[in-house]
Enzyme design. Sequence first.
Site, mmCIF file in Angstrom:
data_model
loop_
_atom_site.group_PDB
_atom_site.id
_atom_site.type_symbol
_atom_site.label_atom_id
_atom_site.label_comp_id
_atom_site.label_asym_id
_atom_site.label_seq_id
_atom_site.Cartn_x
_atom_site.Cartn_y
_atom_site.Cartn_z
ATOM 1 N NE ARG A 166 0.131 1.562 3.326
ATOM 2 C CZ ARG A 166 1.043 2.471 3.564
ATOM 3 N NH1 ARG A 166 2.325 2.119 3.698
ATOM 4 N NH2 ARG A 166 0.764 3.739 3.644
ATOM 5 C CG ASP A 180 -3.230 7.828 -1.907
ATOM 6 O OD1 ASP A 180 -2.755 8.130 -0.806
ATOM 7 O OD2 ASP A 180 -3.245 6.660 -2.363
ATOM 8 C CD GLN A 185 -3.067 2.623 6.834
ATOM 9 O OE1 GLN A 185 -3.623 2.944 7.884
ATOM 10 N NE2 GLN A 185 -3.733 2.431 5.720
ATOM 11 C CG ASN A 231 -2.427 11.589 2.498
ATOM 12 O OD1 ASN A 231 -1.880 10.693 1.840
ATOM 13 N ND2 ASN A 231 -2.078 11.850 3.739
HETATM 14 O O1 MRU Z 1 -4.582 3.231 2.201
HETATM 15 P P1 MRU Z 1 -3.101 3.450 2.090
HETATM 16 O O2 MRU Z 1 -2.342 2.912 3.247
HETATM 17 O O3 MRU Z 1 -2.561 2.968 0.765
HETATM 18 O O4 MRU Z 1 -2.952 5.021 2.121
HETATM 19 C C1 MRU Z 1 -1.683 5.585 1.990
HETATM 20 C C2 MRU Z 1 -1.660 7.053 2.147
HETATM 21 O O5 MRU Z 1 -2.657 7.700 2.344
HETATM 22 C C3 MRU Z 1 -0.330 7.708 1.950
HETATM 23 O O6 MRU Z 1 -0.234 8.865 2.709
HETATM 24 C C4 MRU Z 1 -0.193 8.077 0.460
HETATM 25 O O7 MRU Z 1 -0.371 6.954 -0.347
HETATM 26 C C5 MRU Z 1 1.118 8.692 0.161
HETATM 27 S S1 MRU Z 1 2.374 7.480 0.279
HETATM 28 C C6 MRU Z 1 3.832 8.189 -0.136
#
Ligand code: MRU
Length: 354
Positions: free
Chosen positions: A46, A220, A179, A230
């Site tokens: 992810r 994202d 996360q 994000n």
């Molecule tokens: O759902 P996830 O864990 O994939 O979400 C990740 C995020 O929101 C991060 O902040 C984003 O992908 C930037 S990663 C450099």
Amino acid sequence: MSVRALWFERGRLFLLDQRRLPSRVVVQGYTQVEHVAEAIRSMVVRGAPSIGVAAAYGMALASRQAGWTSARAARLLGSTRPTANDLFVGIDAVRSAWDHGRDPLEAASEYRDIVVGECHRIGEAGAPLFRTRERVLTHCNAGALATVEWGTALAPLRVAHDRGSPIFVWVDETRPLLQGSRLTAWELEQEGIPHAVIADNAAGHFMRRGEVDAVIVGADRIARNGDFANKVGTYEKAVLARENGIPFYVAAPFSTFDPASADGTAIPVEERSEEELRRMGGSELMPRKSRARNPAFDVTPSRFVTSFITPTGLASPRGLGQVFRARVRATEARSAARGSARARTGRRSTRRSD
Ligand code: MRU
């Protein structure tokens, strides 16, 4: 750089299973695009840039499997996580190589190197901001796990720490999948960067007490006007930062910038299963009949952003046009370089056959 989120070796894509961290380090090898797609969907891997690189290798694996076309593989991988723009950039990078008779695996590795290089440049560009802003809050995980190496939000903090700045990181736990506490804290611990995990709803408390000097997050997808998606909860951190006069930075590689989204209303927001809120470690967290909503992301308006930290340096929301143009120039320069490499190889092989 001790953290390795994914790599390709002897015909296999290896993914560190991020769902199992920090209690277990489990790595699994993948040889089939269907399994890579499922690993992205279920968040074995992810973070937008890592998702893009995994998808690029997924395309390369599909090109070696019987019965797959580039269009079919792109459709499958593109259906996994709709918000991350990087997913589609990674897929397209390999799809175009595949369709033009270039080696898809070489294209996937080239794409990986581009992402890693850009994250490194983000680290260099952003580090000076944290010489004097030492207590930095971050949300979710935008470190090496999310980007293959370096990170986006964590890259400037890493570089500043390596250069002797006394960085301290406030880590939002990041409900519902944690996360922050599971992944960001794990990365910071590996590198000896001082930090403390806080409940998501404690950020305002520490900001108001003057214990947060800056906020930095990844993204994202970034729209043309600078609105960005994000991890859910980012928007409220941005509003709190503004209320408390704290600078708010967004770090992202070119693959996160989406020229097709004019503003935040065009960004698709993934809504995940309510099961992620319902249970944790086998325990029920809510009455069985209660319903839940689980948006994985939120959209923050650009007016809350102090600066974007990009591979070409800092940019204000109003100066993003330059970043979008630099993104196009970088792609054109790469395809021109490929063209002249092909011409050189062609000339060499013509001479050999003479
Ligand atoms: O759902 P996830 O864990 O994939 O979400 C990740 C995020 O929101 C991060 O902040 C984003 O992908 C930037 S990663 C450099």
